[in-house]
Design an enzyme around this catalytic site. Sequence first.
Site, PDB file in Angstrom:
ATOM      1  N   ASN A   1       0.841  -1.213   0.000  1.00  9.56           N
ATOM      2  CA  ASN A   1       0.000   0.000   0.000  1.00  9.56           C
ATOM      3  C   ASN A   1       0.873   1.258   0.000  1.00  9.56           C
ATOM      4  O   ASN A   1       0.552   2.227  -0.687  1.00  9.56           O
ATOM      5  CB  ASN A   1      -0.945   0.011   1.207  1.00  9.56           C
ATOM      6  CG  ASN A   1      -2.187  -0.811   0.943  1.00  9.56           C
ATOM      7  OD1 ASN A   1      -3.036  -0.417   0.141  1.00  9.56           O
ATOM      8  ND2 ASN A   1      -2.290  -1.964   1.577  1.00  9.56           N
TER       9      ASN A   1
ATOM     10  N   HIS B   1      -8.308  -0.830   5.853  1.00 12.45           N
ATOM     11  CA  HIS B   1      -8.625  -2.148   6.416  1.00 12.45           C
ATOM     12  C   HIS B   1      -9.195  -3.031   5.299  1.00 12.45           C
ATOM     13  O   HIS B   1     -10.031  -2.569   4.513  1.00 12.45           O
ATOM     14  CB  HIS B   1      -9.640  -1.993   7.558  1.00 12.45           C
ATOM     15  CG  HIS B   1      -9.929  -3.288   8.238  1.00 12.45           C
ATOM     16  ND1 HIS B   1      -9.075  -3.834   9.177  1.00 12.45           N
ATOM     17  CD2 HIS B   1     -10.943  -4.165   8.085  1.00 12.45           C
ATOM     18  CE1 HIS B   1      -9.579  -5.001   9.581  1.00 12.45           C
ATOM     19  NE2 HIS B   1     -10.705  -5.219   8.940  1.00 12.45           N
TER      20      HIS B   1
END
Length: 193
Positions: A14, A106
Site C-alpha cells: 500500500n 482495512h
Amino acid sequence: MSKIAVFISGGGSNLQSIIDKTKMENSSYQIDIVLADRECFGIERAKLNGIENKVIDRKIYRENLSKEIFKILRNRDIDLIVLAGFLSILDEDFINSWRNKIINIHPSLLPKFGGAGMYGIKVHEAVINAKEKESGCTVHYVEAGIDTGNIIEQIRVPVYEKDTPEILQKRVLEKEHLLLPKTIEKILKKGVK
Ligand code: GRF
C-alpha cells in the site's frame, strides 16, 4: 503541496501505491517520512525511493511507542497520517492530538470483520467462513477504538464459492492499491476536516 506521514509494519504494498501516486504529475501530496514499528520490507521501499524513514521498534519502546512517534512528527507540518498496514495501536493522547488527521486502510467492508485480532489473512478467513457474497476494503478515520471511526471510502469485490482466503486477499489488495492513494488525494484536496 501537502505533506503526509505513512506508518507501516509489513510488506508495504500500500505504501508503494502511495509512492507511485506521488510520482504522477497531478499529485497534490508528498511523503515526508515513513515510520515502521519493526524492520520490514516497506522500509526498503522507502529507502529505494529516497524517502526519509525510521524504525521505532515496538519491542524497545513498548507503551512509549506513541510518545516517541509524536516527538518525531512534532514540527514537521504533517497534514495527514496514513496507517498503511500498521499493526501497533496508537494511544489515546496521540489520537486526540491528531484528531481527524489519521486514516487507516482495512481489508474488509467495515464495520464487518474489524476489531481486535482482525488483520492479515484472518480477515479473509472470517469472510469466507461467514459465507459472505462480497467483501472489499475501507479507508476510515482513526479513533481510539480498533477499526472504528468514520468511514471515508470503500470498494467492494465479489466473493466466489471456490475462493481461498489467499485468493480473496489478493483480489481485495488490488483494490486497496486504488482506494488508498485516491482517498488521500480526496481528503487533502478538500482540506482535512
Ligand atoms: C493491507 O491488507 C491493509 O489493508 C492492512 O494490512 C495490509 C498491509 O499490506 N491494514 P501491505 O503491507 O501494504 O502490503
